[in-house]
Motif scaffolding. Sequence first.
Motif, PDB file in Angstrom:
ATOM      1  N   ARG A 285     -25.435 -14.824  46.251  1.00 38.15           N
ATOM      2  CA  ARG A 285     -24.421 -15.770  46.731  1.00 38.15           C
ATOM      3  C   ARG A 285     -23.135 -15.494  45.969  1.00 38.15           C
ATOM      4  O   ARG A 285     -23.076 -15.640  44.750  1.00 38.15           O
ATOM      5  N   PHE A 286     -22.111 -15.067  46.703  1.00 35.90           N
ATOM      6  CA  PHE A 286     -20.854 -14.654  46.089  1.00 35.90           C
ATOM      7  C   PHE A 286     -19.742 -15.550  46.611  1.00 35.90           C
ATOM      8  O   PHE A 286     -19.377 -15.491  47.785  1.00 35.90           O
ATOM      9  N   GLU A 287     -19.206 -16.411  45.727  1.00 33.80           N
ATOM     10  CA  GLU A 287     -18.155 -17.355  46.110  1.00 33.80           C
ATOM     11  C   GLU A 287     -16.976 -17.189  45.160  1.00 33.80           C
ATOM     12  O   GLU A 287     -16.792 -17.944  44.214  1.00 33.80           O
ATOM     13  N   VAL A 288     -16.203 -16.166  45.411  1.00 31.87           N
ATOM     14  CA  VAL A 288     -15.026 -15.859  44.605  1.00 31.87           C
ATOM     15  C   VAL A 288     -13.850 -15.711  45.555  1.00 31.87           C
ATOM     16  O   VAL A 288     -13.820 -14.785  46.373  1.00 31.87           O
ATOM     17  N   GLY A 289     -12.899 -16.635  45.452  1.00 33.39           N
ATOM     18  CA  GLY A 289     -11.786 -16.640  46.383  1.00 33.39           C
ATOM     19  C   GLY A 289     -10.499 -16.077  45.837  1.00 33.39           C
ATOM     20  O   GLY A 289      -9.454 -16.225  46.474  1.00 33.39           O
ATOM     21  N   ALA A 290     -10.541 -15.470  44.657  1.00 31.00           N
ATOM     22  CA  ALA A 290      -9.322 -14.934  44.048  1.00 31.00           C
ATOM     23  C   ALA A 290      -9.677 -13.656  43.298  1.00 31.00           C
ATOM     24  O   ALA A 290     -10.833 -13.456  42.904  1.00 31.00           O
ATOM     25  N   PRO A 291      -8.694 -12.771  43.107  1.00 28.64           N
ATOM     26  CA  PRO A 291      -8.967 -11.539  42.346  1.00 28.64           C
ATOM     27  C   PRO A 291      -9.372 -11.855  40.912  1.00 28.64           C
ATOM     28  O   PRO A 291      -8.856 -12.785  40.294  1.00 28.64           O
ATOM     29  N   LEU A 292     -10.287 -11.057  40.396  1.00 30.49           N
ATOM     30  CA  LEU A 292     -10.780 -11.239  39.036  1.00 30.49           C
ATOM     31  C   LEU A 292     -10.205 -10.167  38.125  1.00 30.49           C
ATOM     32  O   LEU A 292      -9.975  -9.027  38.561  1.00 30.49           O
ATOM     33  N   PRO A 293      -9.983 -10.484  36.855  1.00 32.14           N
ATOM     34  CA  PRO A 293      -9.582  -9.441  35.900  1.00 32.14           C
ATOM     35  C   PRO A 293     -10.663  -8.373  35.796  1.00 32.14           C
ATOM     36  O   PRO A 293     -11.862  -8.665  35.906  1.00 32.14           O
ATOM     37  N   ARG A 294     -10.234  -7.135  35.598  1.00 31.69           N
ATOM     38  CA  ARG A 294     -11.191  -6.032  35.550  1.00 31.69           C
ATOM     39  C   ARG A 294     -12.267  -6.201  34.458  1.00 31.69           C
ATOM     40  O   ARG A 294     -13.452  -5.964  34.719  1.00 31.69           O
ATOM     41  N   VAL A 322     -29.176 -14.421  42.764  1.00 33.05           N
ATOM     42  CA  VAL A 322     -27.960 -14.195  41.995  1.00 33.05           C
ATOM     43  C   VAL A 322     -26.852 -15.035  42.605  1.00 33.05           C
ATOM     44  O   VAL A 322     -26.644 -15.013  43.833  1.00 33.05           O
ATOM     45  N   ALA A 323     -26.144 -15.788  41.762  1.00 36.08           N
ATOM     46  CA  ALA A 323     -25.007 -16.601  42.226  1.00 36.08           C
ATOM     47  C   ALA A 323     -23.804 -16.282  41.359  1.00 36.08           C
ATOM     48  O   ALA A 323     -23.881 -16.349  40.125  1.00 36.08           O
ATOM     49  N   VAL A 324     -22.698 -15.913  41.998  1.00 35.66           N
ATOM     50  CA  VAL A 324     -21.436 -15.635  41.319  1.00 35.66           C
ATOM     51  C   VAL A 324     -20.399 -16.580  41.916  1.00 35.66           C
ATOM     52  O   VAL A 324     -20.032 -16.442  43.091  1.00 35.66           O
ATOM     53  N   VAL A 325     -19.930 -17.536  41.113  1.00 39.60           N
ATOM     54  CA  VAL A 325     -19.067 -18.598  41.623  1.00 39.60           C
ATOM     55  C   VAL A 325     -17.837 -18.693  40.724  1.00 39.60           C
ATOM     56  O   VAL A 325     -17.962 -18.755  39.488  1.00 39.60           O
ATOM     57  N   LEU A 326     -16.663 -18.704  41.339  1.00 40.24           N
ATOM     58  CA  LEU A 326     -15.406 -18.892  40.619  1.00 40.24           C
ATOM     59  C   LEU A 326     -14.955 -20.337  40.795  1.00 40.24           C
ATOM     60  O   LEU A 326     -14.697 -20.791  41.907  1.00 40.24           O
ATOM     61  N   THR A 332     -18.734 -18.223  36.841  1.00 40.96           N
ATOM     62  CA  THR A 332     -20.113 -18.481  36.428  1.00 40.96           C
ATOM     63  C   THR A 332     -21.036 -17.506  37.150  1.00 40.96           C
ATOM     64  O   THR A 332     -21.009 -17.412  38.380  1.00 40.96           O
ATOM     65  N   VAL A 333     -21.831 -16.786  36.370  1.00 43.68           N
ATOM     66  CA  VAL A 333     -22.799 -15.832  36.905  1.00 43.68           C
ATOM     67  C   VAL A 333     -24.192 -16.335  36.534  1.00 43.68           C
ATOM     68  O   VAL A 333     -24.497 -16.519  35.350  1.00 43.68           O
ATOM     69  N   ARG A 334     -25.015 -16.538  37.550  1.00 39.51           N
ATOM     70  CA  ARG A 334     -26.346 -17.100  37.322  1.00 39.51           C
ATOM     71  C   ARG A 334     -27.387 -16.202  37.992  1.00 39.51           C
ATOM     72  O   ARG A 334     -27.301 -15.924  39.193  1.00 39.51           O
ATOM     73  N   VAL A 335     -28.357 -15.745  37.206  1.00 38.68           N
ATOM     74  CA  VAL A 335     -29.443 -14.900  37.700  1.00 38.68           C
ATOM     75  C   VAL A 335     -30.761 -15.606  37.385  1.00 38.68           C
ATOM     76  O   VAL A 335     -31.038 -15.909  36.217  1.00 38.68           O
ATOM     77  N   GLU A 336     -31.549 -15.860  38.406  1.00 44.04           N
ATOM     78  CA  GLU A 336     -32.816 -16.580  38.234  1.00 44.04           C
ATOM     79  C   GLU A 336     -33.931 -15.829  38.951  1.00 44.04           C
ATOM     80  O   GLU A 336     -33.752 -15.355  40.078  1.00 44.04           O
ATOM     81  N   ASP A 337     -35.076 -15.721  38.279  1.00 38.65           N
ATOM     82  CA  ASP A 337     -36.251 -15.111  38.896  1.00 38.65           C
ATOM     83  C   ASP A 337     -37.436 -16.051  38.750  1.00 38.65           C
ATOM     84  O   ASP A 337     -37.428 -16.963  37.923  1.00 38.65           O
ATOM     85  N   GLY A 372     -42.247 -19.250  33.141  1.00 34.86           N
ATOM     86  CA  GLY A 372     -41.069 -19.113  33.977  1.00 34.86           C
ATOM     87  C   GLY A 372     -40.522 -20.448  34.451  1.00 34.86           C
ATOM     88  O   GLY A 372     -41.050 -21.510  34.127  1.00 34.86           O
ATOM     89  N   PRO A 373     -39.466 -20.439  35.231  1.00 29.64           N
ATOM     90  CA  PRO A 373     -38.701 -19.235  35.586  1.00 29.64           C
ATOM     91  C   PRO A 373     -37.721 -18.844  34.487  1.00 29.64           C
ATOM     92  O   PRO A 373     -37.492 -19.607  33.548  1.00 29.64           O
ATOM     93  N   THR A 374     -37.134 -17.658  34.637  1.00 36.28           N
ATOM     94  CA  THR A 374     -36.116 -17.185  33.704  1.00 36.28           C
ATOM     95  C   THR A 374     -34.751 -17.322  34.354  1.00 36.28           C
ATOM     96  O   THR A 374     -34.549 -16.877  35.483  1.00 36.28           O
ATOM     97  N   THR A 375     -33.822 -17.937  33.623  1.00 34.47           N
ATOM     98  CA  THR A 375     -32.472 -18.139  34.135  1.00 34.47           C
ATOM     99  C   THR A 375     -31.485 -17.608  33.091  1.00 34.47           C
ATOM    100  O   THR A 375     -31.518 -18.013  31.934  1.00 34.47           O
ATOM    101  N   VAL A 376     -30.634 -16.707  33.522  1.00 30.09           N
ATOM    102  CA  VAL A 376     -29.575 -16.156  32.682  1.00 30.09           C
ATOM    103  C   VAL A 376     -28.252 -16.599  33.289  1.00 30.09           C
ATOM    104  O   VAL A 376     -27.957 -16.307  34.449  1.00 30.09           O
ATOM    105  N   THR A 377     -27.453 -17.313  32.492  1.00 29.68           N
ATOM    106  CA  THR A 377     -26.193 -17.855  32.977  1.00 29.68           C
ATOM    107  C   THR A 377     -25.066 -17.400  32.055  1.00 29.68           C
ATOM    108  O   THR A 377     -25.143 -17.589  30.842  1.00 29.68           O
ATOM    109  N   ALA A 378     -24.059 -16.781  32.639  1.00 31.61           N
ATOM    110  CA  ALA A 378     -22.875 -16.344  31.883  1.00 31.61           C
ATOM    111  C   ALA A 378     -21.661 -17.111  32.400  1.00 31.61           C
ATOM    112  O   ALA A 378     -21.452 -17.208  33.615  1.00 31.61           O
ATOM    113  N   GLU A 379     -20.870 -17.631  31.480  1.00 30.48           N
ATOM    114  CA  GLU A 379     -19.626 -18.308  31.811  1.00 30.48           C
ATOM    115  C   GLU A 379     -18.476 -17.498  31.232  1.00 30.48           C
ATOM    116  O   GLU A 379     -18.366 -17.342  30.026  1.00 30.48           O
TER     117      GLU A 379
END
Length: 383
Positions: A285-294, A322-326, A332-337, A372-379
Amino acid sequence: MQGEPGGTASWPRRGVGTLVGCATALLGALHFLVAGAALGPFLLRPRTRAAALRILMAGARRLAGLERLRRSAFFGDRFPGRYQASDRKILRYLAVRAATGLLCAVVIGLLVFGAVLAGLLVHGAVRGTLGRYELLGQVLLGGVLLFLDVQGLYSLAALDARTARECFGPSERELLRRRIDELAASRAAVVEAVDAERRRIERDLHDGVQQRLVALAMLIGRARRGRDPGQSDALLLQAHEESQGVLTELREVAWRVYPSALDGLGLEEALGGVAERCAIPLRTRFEVGAPLPRPVETAAYFVVSESVTNAAKHSSASAISVAVVLDGERLTVRVEDDGTGGADATGGGLTGLRSRVAALDGVLHIHSPLGGPTTVTAELPCA
């Protein structure tokens, strides 16, 4: 959070808080006079100094708590809940508060006295007992004194707010020192992570690609030396298949070094490549409505790639999301298995991710209970 002076309080409320501050300043001055006079001889003697200081600080901390409550109630300040000021900082704050509070009381008294004189001046002007030039001179003098009085109150209020921030929260010097320590630690962690990544790439090339190239060379050599055309064709077919495997593995190593799709196609397409190479069903799930810094795009990609690789290798998971939300200026990047959990947060891969995220002032959270489950979240901040 560090206190901000008068962020949400109205002017009448702040005025009441200033008057209350004059009373608390008087209490602080009395505490220093009475307790200092009573405990002075004991503070000078080394044997009794510690006990006398504890008694002095007991009252000082109560007064400091009262001042903190006053700042929060009347000025809307917010201070760190777990921050514990040192004894020296509290004593210095109360000494400054006693002086500024009493001075503020004098300034307020002068303001009240000026208001009474202004009333008498108006009364005299109405009765006609004051001449025109005398009235003009009194008005000009009163205006100048009023301006100085108001400026004095404003300066004392600003000093009160600043000393409160320094006592009840980290001072600017402390914040700067913490920031320097954080930057030094993150720089060391990034260097260590880069070295670990280089070692892993060298290991992949040596143990994987290099060994397969040696096997490919041996197959081609056997085919060249073979006298049986059928056997040579079979060896060449096997060598061709082996070369395809070498290319695939070399491509995987190159993607782990840096995904070229980030430059040409962007983060969303690069994550699509991760989903294609993953042997486990992966939903993105990719919800990014603006350009991101490299740098943010690169860090987000590696968070997803490393987390998905760990899940595929170690978690026995059957699905990954996988969820990537701006949201504003934070990605916020969230990966769950749905695997067995128990991921080691101190492992080399996750430690490298944490260092990579921390280098951008981001935060990495890992939640992986047994079962489980395993959740990795980066802000990641994008500002």
